[in-house]
Design a protein around this motif. Structure first.
Motif, PDB file in Angstrom:
ATOM      1  N   GLN A 236      44.996 -56.177  34.095  1.00 62.14           N
ATOM      2  CA  GLN A 236      46.302 -56.774  33.564  1.00 62.14           C
ATOM      3  C   GLN A 236      46.417 -58.165  33.887  1.00 62.14           C
ATOM      4  O   GLN A 236      47.474 -58.558  34.140  1.00 62.14           O
ATOM      5  CB  GLN A 236      47.443 -56.065  34.258  1.00 62.14           C
ATOM      6  N   ARG A 237      45.510 -58.924  33.716  1.00 60.42           N
ATOM      7  CA  ARG A 237      45.545 -60.527  33.956  1.00 60.42           C
ATOM      8  C   ARG A 237      45.600 -61.258  32.538  1.00 60.42           C
ATOM      9  O   ARG A 237      44.529 -60.749  31.700  1.00 60.42           O
ATOM     10  CB  ARG A 237      44.359 -61.035  34.819  1.00 60.42           C
ATOM     11  N   ARG A 238      46.316 -62.141  32.330  1.00 59.60           N
ATOM     12  CA  ARG A 238      46.393 -62.702  30.813  1.00 59.60           C
ATOM     13  C   ARG A 238      45.309 -63.959  31.059  1.00 59.60           C
ATOM     14  O   ARG A 238      45.388 -64.744  31.995  1.00 59.60           O
ATOM     15  CB  ARG A 238      47.542 -63.312  30.691  1.00 59.60           C
ATOM     16  N   GLN A 239      44.563 -63.912  29.817  1.00 57.53           N
ATOM     17  CA  GLN A 239      43.462 -65.044  29.583  1.00 57.53           C
ATOM     18  C   GLN A 239      43.077 -65.336  28.257  1.00 57.53           C
ATOM     19  O   GLN A 239      44.013 -64.749  27.187  1.00 57.53           O
ATOM     20  CB  GLN A 239      42.111 -64.556  30.349  1.00 57.53           C
ATOM     21  N   LYS A 240      42.157 -66.100  28.126  1.00 57.60           N
ATOM     22  CA  LYS A 240      41.821 -66.351  26.449  1.00 57.60           C
ATOM     23  C   LYS A 240      40.999 -65.301  25.860  1.00 57.60           C
ATOM     24  O   LYS A 240      40.418 -64.455  26.816  1.00 57.60           O
ATOM     25  CB  LYS A 240      40.908 -67.642  26.558  1.00 57.60           C
ATOM     26  N   ASN A 241      40.893 -65.058  24.920  1.00 60.55           N
ATOM     27  CA  ASN A 241      40.450 -64.281  24.012  1.00 60.55           C
ATOM     28  C   ASN A 241      38.915 -63.912  24.380  1.00 60.55           C
ATOM     29  O   ASN A 241      38.071 -65.192  24.181  1.00 60.55           O
ATOM     30  CB  ASN A 241      40.736 -64.189  22.404  1.00 60.55           C
ATOM     31  N   ARG A 242      38.361 -62.866  25.140  1.00 61.78           N
ATOM     32  CA  ARG A 242      37.095 -62.844  25.534  1.00 61.78           C
ATOM     33  C   ARG A 242      36.351 -61.540  25.219  1.00 61.78           C
ATOM     34  O   ARG A 242      37.119 -60.518  25.060  1.00 61.78           O
ATOM     35  CB  ARG A 242      36.882 -63.370  26.901  1.00 61.78           C
ATOM     36  N   ALA A 243      34.971 -61.323  25.296  1.00 63.19           N
ATOM     37  CA  ALA A 243      34.431 -60.267  24.879  1.00 63.19           C
ATOM     38  C   ALA A 243      34.514 -59.310  26.302  1.00 63.19           C
ATOM     39  O   ALA A 243      34.678 -58.199  26.392  1.00 63.19           O
ATOM     40  CB  ALA A 243      32.836 -60.556  24.566  1.00 63.19           C
ATOM     41  N   PHE A 244      34.353 -60.291  27.533  1.00 64.56           N
ATOM     42  CA  PHE A 244      34.403 -59.498  28.800  1.00 64.56           C
ATOM     43  C   PHE A 244      35.451 -60.259  29.427  1.00 64.56           C
ATOM     44  O   PHE A 244      35.571 -61.091  29.488  1.00 64.56           O
ATOM     45  CB  PHE A 244      33.164 -59.288  29.417  1.00 64.56           C
ATOM     46  N   CYS A 245      36.251 -59.353  30.323  1.00 62.15           N
ATOM     47  CA  CYS A 245      37.158 -59.975  31.089  1.00 62.15           C
ATOM     48  C   CYS A 245      36.612 -60.912  32.143  1.00 62.15           C
ATOM     49  O   CYS A 245      35.723 -60.844  32.694  1.00 62.15           O
ATOM     50  CB  CYS A 245      37.973 -58.824  31.925  1.00 62.15           C
ATOM     51  N   TYR A 246      37.131 -62.077  32.327  1.00 61.08           N
ATOM     52  CA  TYR A 246      36.827 -63.240  33.075  1.00 61.08           C
ATOM     53  C   TYR A 246      36.814 -62.706  34.547  1.00 61.08           C
ATOM     54  O   TYR A 246      35.945 -63.376  35.406  1.00 61.08           O
ATOM     55  CB  TYR A 246      37.632 -64.429  32.817  1.00 61.08           C
ATOM     56  N   PHE A 247      37.784 -61.905  35.001  1.00 57.06           N
ATOM     57  CA  PHE A 247      37.938 -61.876  36.518  1.00 57.06           C
ATOM     58  C   PHE A 247      37.234 -60.217  36.812  1.00 57.06           C
ATOM     59  O   PHE A 247      36.693 -60.203  37.981  1.00 57.06           O
ATOM     60  CB  PHE A 247      39.470 -61.438  36.547  1.00 57.06           C
TER      61      PHE A 247
END
Length: 321
Positions: free
Chosen positions: A46-57
Motif C-alpha cells: 500500500q505504498r504510493r510510488q511511480k508506475n513500475r513493473a515490480f514494487c520498489y519496496f
C-alpha cells in the motif's frame, strides 16, 4: 491577383491546422502526466510510488499493470496491432504485457506500436535528478521537470530546487559579455544576456520562439517576467570588506579564518587537559582505595576470636573433660 479562398477551403485549412496541433501535443506530453511516470499504489504494501513493473519496496507484481506508452490496463483487441493474438477475449494482467522498459522500469503492453516505439522515445531515458543525482532505479518516487531550467528533479527535491532556481550566479543583472543590463536570462546557465550578445552563430533562433542561450542552447526568458535575484555571498571578500585592508577585504577573511582555527585548537587542548585531569583523579582514587584496604587488614590481623566455626572448629569436636 490570387484567387479568393472559399468557405470550404478555409474550413479545410483550419481543420488541417488543428490536426497538426493535436499531433504535436500528443508528442509533447507533460512529464507528470506521462503513463510511465504515473502514480501507482502497491497492492501488497500500500505504498504510493511511480508506475513500475515490480514494487520498489516489496518487489511484488501488480495485479493490473499499466502500459508505459499508451497507459491502458486492458487490451480490447479492437485492432490487429497485438503481437499475441487473443480473438474475442479481453486480456488483462500479465497476459497484456509484452516487455519491461529498461529506462522507466514499467510494463509495456503487447501492442506492436508500443513495443517498437516506447524505448526510443521514453521520456525517462536519461532522467537523473539535478540535485541528488539519483536515477529512476535509485528511488521509488516520480520524476518531475523544473519549471524554469527544465532539468529533471526527484520527488524529494522538486520544491526546494524550484524555490532557489531563479537565482543568478552573479552579483548584478548585467550581461556577461558587456556592461549593459541583461534582458534575456538563461535559467540553466544562471546568466543574463543583452539583445546583442544573446544572438549566437551556433544555436539558431526559430521563428516565433524566444532566442536560445548562446552557451547551452536552452530557451531564454525575459528577465522582467521572472522573479530573478542575484546570489548573495556570505563568505570571502563579502565579509568585513569596509573595515578591512587588502584586496577587497580578503585580509579580514583570512584573519577571521585563522582566529577560528586557533580558537578550535585552544578548545581541543583544554578538553585534552580536562581528560588527563580526570584520569589522574581516577588513578589517585584507586591508589587510596588500595591503601585503605591494606590498613584495615593490618588492624584486624592481631585480633584473636578464639576457636570459631570459620577457623575449622566444630562444637562436636570439643573434647570432654
Amino acid at each position: 491577383m490570387p484567387k479568393k479562398k472559399t468557405g470550404a477551403r478555409k474550413k479545410a485549412e483550419n481543420r488541417r491546422e488543428r490536426e497538426k496541433q493535436i499531433r504535436a501535443s500528443r508528442a509533447n506530453i507533460d512529464l507528470a502526466k506521462h503513463p510511465c511516470n504515473a502514480s501507482m499504489e502497491c497492492d501488497k504494501c500500500q505504498r504510493r510510488q511511480k508506475n513500475r513493473a515490480f514494487c520498489y519496496f516489496c518487489n511484488s507484481v501488480q495485479k493490473l499493470p499499466i502500459c508505459a506508452q499508451c497507459g491502458k490496463t486492458k487490451c480490447m483487441m479492437k485492432s490487429s496491432d497485438c503481437v499475441i493474438k487473443h480473438a474475442g477475449v479481453y486480456s488483462t494482467g500479465l497476459a497484456m504485457v509484452g516487455a519491461i522498459c529498461d529506462f522507466c522500469e514499467a510494463w509495456v503492453c503487447h501492442g506492436r506500436k508500443c513495443l517498437s516505439t516506447h524505448a526510443c522515445m521514453c521520456p525517462l531515458a536519461d532522467a537523473e535528478c539535478i540535485e541528488c543525482e539519483r536515477s529512476v532505479w535509485d528511488h521509488g518516487g516520480r520524476i518531475f521537470a523544473c519549471s524554469f531550467c527544465h532539468d529533471f528533479l526527484c520527488e524529494d527535491d522538486q520544491f526546494e530546487h524550484q524555490a532557489s532556481c531563479q537565482v543568478l550566479e552573479a552579483e548584478t543583472f548585467k550581461c556577461v559579455s558587456c556592461n549593459r543590463l541583461g534582458q534575456h536570462s538563461c535559467l540553466r546557465c544562471k546568466a543574463c544576456f543583452c539583445d546583442d550578445h544573446v544572438r549566437s552563430k551556433v544555436f539558431k533562433q526559430e521563428k516565433g520562439k524566444k532566442p536560445p542561450c548562446p552557451k547551452c542552447g536552452h530557451e531564454t526568458q525575459q528577465t522582467k517576467d521572472l522573479s530573478m535575484s542575484t546570489r548573495s555571498l556570505k563568505f570571502g571578500r563579502q565579509t568585513g570588506g569596509e573595515d578591512a585592508d587588502g584586496a577587497s577585504g580578503y585580509d579580514a577573511y583570512w584573519k577571521n579564518l585563522s582566529s577560528n582555527k586557533s580558537g578550535d585548537a585552544g578548545d581541543r587542548e583544554d578538553e585534552y587537559d580536562e581528560y588527563e585531569a580526570e584520569d589522574d583523579d581516577e588513578d589517585d582514587n584507586d591508589e587510596q582505595g588500595k591503601d585503605s584496604d591494606s590498613e584495615a587488614t593490618d588492624v584486624f590481623s592481631n585480633l584473636n576470636l578464639g576457636r570459631t566455626y570459620a577457623s575449622g572448629y566444630a562444637h562436636y569436636e570439643e573434647s570432654e573433660d
